[in-house]
Enzyme design. Structure first.
Site, short mmCIF file in Angstrom:
data_model
loop_
_atom_site.label_atom_id
_atom_site.label_comp_id
_atom_site.label_asym_id
_atom_site.label_seq_id
_atom_site.Cartn_x
_atom_site.Cartn_y
_atom_site.Cartn_z
N GLU A 197 -5.20 -4.38 10.68
CA GLU A 197 -4.21 -3.34 10.89
C GLU A 197 -4.39 -2.63 12.10
O GLU A 197 -5.21 -1.72 11.93
CB GLU A 197 -4.10 -2.38 9.66
N GLU A 231 -6.86 4.96 7.55
CA GLU A 231 -6.81 6.53 7.21
C GLU A 231 -7.91 7.10 6.39
O GLU A 231 -8.14 8.17 6.93
CB GLU A 231 -5.36 6.41 6.43
N HIS A 260 -9.55 1.45 4.56
CA HIS A 260 -8.27 1.56 5.15
C HIS A 260 -8.41 2.67 6.37
O HIS A 260 -9.17 3.55 6.35
CB HIS A 260 -7.15 2.16 4.31
N ASN A 312 0.77 -1.17 0.06
CA ASN A 312 -0.03 -0.10 -0.14
C ASN A 312 0.97 1.07 0.16
O ASN A 312 1.50 1.64 1.36
CB ASN A 312 -0.85 -0.07 1.18
N SER A 351 3.48 -2.14 10.36
CA SER A 351 4.90 -2.08 10.84
C SER A 351 5.68 -3.33 10.25
O SER A 351 6.48 -3.77 10.95
CB SER A 351 5.17 -1.67 12.23
N LYS A 357 0.18 4.36 -0.31
CA LYS A 357 -0.38 5.21 0.19
C LYS A 357 -0.49 6.43 -0.51
O LYS A 357 -0.39 6.51 -1.85
CB LYS A 357 -0.02 5.74 1.67
N GLY A 413 3.01 -1.24 4.25
CA GLY A 413 3.06 0.47 4.02
C GLY A 413 4.44 0.81 3.74
O GLY A 413 5.06 0.58 2.85
N GLY A 417 2.93 2.50 11.00
CA GLY A 417 3.78 3.31 10.89
C GLY A 417 4.45 3.90 12.17
O GLY A 417 5.23 4.77 12.16
P1 13P Z 1 3.10 0.61 7.73
O1 13P Z 1 3.53 -0.82 7.15
O2 13P Z 1 3.84 1.82 7.32
O3 13P Z 1 3.02 0.46 9.10
O4 13P Z 1 1.73 0.88 7.03
C1 13P Z 1 0.77 -0.16 7.34
C2 13P Z 1 -0.25 0.03 6.56
O5 13P Z 1 -1.31 0.96 7.00
C3 13P Z 1 -0.62 -0.72 5.37
O6 13P Z 1 -1.92 -0.57 4.88
#
Ligand code: 13P
Length: 248
Positions: A164, A95, A93, A8, A210, A10, A231, A170
């Site tokens: 997640e 976010e 997601h 992803n 992560s 983003k 991510g 992150g």
């Molecule tokens: P990270 O791998 O950066 O923690 O992000 C995870 C994520 O939100 C994937 O959709």
């Protein structure tokens, strides 16, 4: 069931980053990993990512509209993603649930739209830090599955659930192995209760938050973990390729 290792990106990805897709596609062609792979990129990059990948790895979107077409300025329909060459889309997601205030019902409508367009849907769920501390992680995610997964499922292959935990995205923080095992078992139970044993046990449940080359192997070895949604570490082909290799 084969693992699905999904990226992803983003809100990252300009033409200059297509070299990362080329590097992943080249590695996948050279090593023929047992895991399925997918790179989800911003809508603006999909057609160029598809060209770059040239059939070696599938490309996905990161969101889609709930309607097939209409007066929704700025939205991108699932059919448009498909038309650009995508084969999958992430919906719900955290976010988007947070910043765009997407509800479970909106996420379910988007997943249905994805299926109408012939895309696989990755539906994301996950609890906040406060919900976990209050002992509400399991019930939160169960409620999200109940509300965000459409009622009828034509084929288990067109759905993946991504667990997640918001506090792990992150941050470099990870749930303990037993917390992942407990949650994924609960998700599995929700899916088999809803869709029956045969279909429910063939839906892939991805872990996201992560995931890095250093921890991927350990996570993927846990029961009911059918892959990863990555991510930050997916933005660099070297890291993403290492995570794909961890699925061997
Ligand atoms: P990270 O791998 O950066 O923690 O992000 C995870 C994520 O939100 C994937 O959709």
């Amino acid at each position: 069931m084969q693992y699905l290792i999904a990226a992803n990106w983003k809100m990252h990805g300009l033409a200059a980053q297509l070299v990362e897709i080329e590097a992943v596609a080249a590695a996948v062609t050279a090593t023929r990993p047992k895991a399925d792979t997918l790179i989800c990129v911003p809508a603006t990059l999909i057609s160029r990512a598809v060209q770059t990948a040239s059939g070696r790895i599938p490309i996905g979107g990161e969101d889609c509209g709930a309607e097939d077409a209409g007066a929704f300025t700025g939205d991108t329909s699932a059919g448009m993603l498909k038309d650009a060459g995508a084969s999958a889309v992430i919906v719900g997601h955290s976010e988007r649930r947070h910043y765009q205030r997407e509800t479970d019902a909106a996420v379910a409508a988007k997943a249905s739209a994805a299926w109408r367009a012939g895309l696989m849907a990755i539906i994301c769920i996950g609890e906040t830090d406060a919900q976990r501390r209050n002992g509400a992680a399991i019930s939160t995610c169960g409620d999200q599955i109940a509300g965000s997964v459409p009622e009828t499922l034509a084929d288990p292959g067109i759905l993946a659930i991504a667990y997640e935990p918001l506090w792990a995205i992150g941050t470099g923080h990870m749930p303990a192995a037993n917390e992942i095992v407990e949650m994924h078992a609960h998700i599995r139970q929700c899916l088999t209760t809803r869709f029956g044993q045969a279909a429910g046990k063939h839906i892939r449940i991805l872990y996201g938050g992560s995931v890095k080359p250093a921890n991927a192997r350990e996570i993927l070895a846990l029961p009911n973990v059918g892959g990863a949604l990555v991510g930050g570490a997916s933005l660099h082909a070297a890291d993403f390729n290492a995570i794909i290799r961890a699925a061997e």
